[in-house]
Design an enzyme around this catalytic site. Structure first.
Site, short mmCIF file in Angstrom:
data_model
loop_
_atom_site.label_atom_id
_atom_site.label_comp_id
_atom_site.label_asym_id
_atom_site.label_seq_id
_atom_site.Cartn_x
_atom_site.Cartn_y
_atom_site.Cartn_z
N LYS A 86 0.71 -1.22 -0.08
CA LYS A 86 0.02 0.02 -0.02
C LYS A 86 0.77 1.27 0.04
O LYS A 86 0.62 2.32 -0.71
CB LYS A 86 -0.90 0.07 1.19
CG LYS A 86 -2.31 -1.11 1.16
CD LYS A 86 -2.90 -1.29 2.32
CE LYS A 86 -3.90 -2.33 2.12
NZ LYS A 86 -4.57 -2.86 3.32
N GLN A 131 -4.77 -1.32 9.29
CA GLN A 131 -4.70 -2.70 8.86
C GLN A 131 -5.34 -3.47 9.97
O GLN A 131 -4.97 -3.70 10.93
CB GLN A 131 -3.10 -3.02 8.52
CG GLN A 131 -3.06 -4.30 7.91
CD GLN A 131 -3.44 -4.34 6.40
OE1 GLN A 131 -3.77 -3.44 5.87
NE2 GLN A 131 -3.89 -5.53 5.97
N ASP A 190 -11.15 3.00 3.74
CA ASP A 190 -11.37 1.62 3.84
C ASP A 190 -12.95 1.35 3.29
O ASP A 190 -13.48 0.29 3.14
CB ASP A 190 -11.22 0.92 4.86
CG ASP A 190 -9.88 0.08 5.06
OD1 ASP A 190 -9.47 -0.46 3.89
OD2 ASP A 190 -9.38 -0.01 5.93
N1 GUN Z 1 -6.80 -6.57 5.96
C1 GUN Z 1 -7.35 -7.35 5.21
N2 GUN Z 1 -7.95 -6.60 4.05
C2 GUN Z 1 -8.04 -5.52 4.69
C3 GUN Z 1 -8.61 -4.13 4.01
O1 GUN Z 1 -9.30 -4.01 2.89
N3 GUN Z 1 -8.53 -3.27 4.97
C4 GUN Z 1 -7.78 -3.29 6.04
N4 GUN Z 1 -7.76 -1.95 6.81
N5 GUN Z 1 -7.24 -4.22 6.59
C5 GUN Z 1 -7.38 -5.23 5.75
#
Ligand code: GUN
Length: 313
Positions: free
Chosen positions: A80, A124, A147
């Site tokens: 990311k 995350q 998100d």
């Molecule tokens: N962990 C796995 N997928 C995601 C996501 O789309 N967003 C976040 N914040 N954590 C994740």
């Protein structure tokens, strides 16, 4: 069907040119190329991010918060941050030790809510077991919830007025749009009812005009729910959940699962080879839905930056 960015009002995910399609010689499904669509979305995000910087004197900014050092999360977080740099988005890294308390994490989220350089906040998941993810998500300013998981953003999506949209479901809709799959009126079955994928996926499909069934651990006859679906979205996280022979001929199959087998191979939730013989369209794993999640996150960061700038003007 409307443009990719339907409803968010920013055009951040808008794409124009057609994506090449790959139909195997044996007449099986069109294999949906998530990498190609993600690259297009990222290209358009990059243009918008640089335009934003030209207008406002700073790039759009994303804070990515990780608690602890779960190896899988570390890979996602690194990707990311790298993707931000490639797209002209400023990335603010917050790596907190595994022993961080929920109060300390909430204090960081509050500080990021007030930081004017930060347009998006991503914490995350999963968080260490002693933390309540809902309390953390609820603490994020909905205007910075890239998100799309805050109850305000999920609620807006439920009320047909999407703002910041959950990344993976938004990615599936973008793939359908790019491949000309007109969802309106289709029977769609979502397998899995998680807060991150299954539930918002159902809302996105309803927004697109599909007739939606959501299957979960209480579903009595999964086979029959899948068999009548013209669109299948699998988001369970268990290989082989959907045998290929359940797929209705011509159906569009979106496999959100990313599972590693004992031999180290990545596979989805759908039995790919047999499903591809029956489906009209199918996403491979890897290279299908996966690359779209980060692309839509970046798109949401630009959308959040533009929305916030508009609200401040
Ligand atoms: N962990 C796995 N997928 C995601 C996501 O789309 N967003 C976040 N914040 N954590 C994740």
């Amino acid at each position: 069907m409307k443009a990719t960015s339907a409803g968010d009002g920013t055009g951040a995910a808008a794409t124009t040119a057609a994506v090449p399609t790959a139909r195997p010689a044996d007449g099986g499904a069109i294999v949906i190329d998530g990498k190609a669509v993600a690259a297009k979305v990222r290209q358009s995000v990059s243009v918008l991010a640089h335009e934003f910087e030209g207008r406002f004197g700073r790039p759009p900014g994303l804070a990515v918060v990780q608690v602890g050092d779960d190896p899988a999360s570390s890979i996602y977080v690194r990707n990311k941050r790298k993707s931000c740099q490639e797209s002209g988005i400023a990335s603010f890294a917050h790596d907190l030790p595994a022993g961080t308390t929920e109060a300390q994490l909430l204090a960081l989220v509050h500080a990021l809510n007030l930081d004017q350089r930060v347009d998006g906040i991503l914490v995350q998941l999963p968080l260490p077991g002693r933390m309540d993810p809902n309390r953390v998500i609820d603490a994020i300013d909905p205007a910075k919830d890239v998100d799309g998981l805050h109850p305000v953003n999920v609620g807006l999506l439920a009320q047909k007025r999407p703002r910041l949209r959950p990344c993976t479901p938004y990615g599936v809709i973008t793939l359908a749009t790019e491949y000309g799959i007109a969802l309106r009126g289709l029977r769609a079955t979502v397998v899995g009812a998680s807060n991150i994928v299954g539930r918002p996926m159902a809302l996105e499909l309803m927004l697109a005009g599909a007739t939606v069934t959501v299957c979960h651990t209480g579903t009595r006859d999964l086979k029959s729910e899948v068999e009548r679906a013209e669109v299948v979205v699998a988001a369970v996280g268990k290989p082989g959940t959907i045998p290929g022979e359940w797929i209705r001929p011509g159906a569009a199959v979106f496999d959100v699962g990313i599972n590693r087998t004992a031999t180290g191979k990545l596979v989805g939730d759908v039995e790919y080879e047999s499903a591809a013989q029956r489906a009209g369209w199918i996403t491979p794993v890897p290279g299908g839905v996966g690359p779209m999640t980060i692309a839509m996150l970046l798109s949401n960061v630009v959308a959040a930056a533009l929305l916030r700038a508009g609200n401040q003007a």
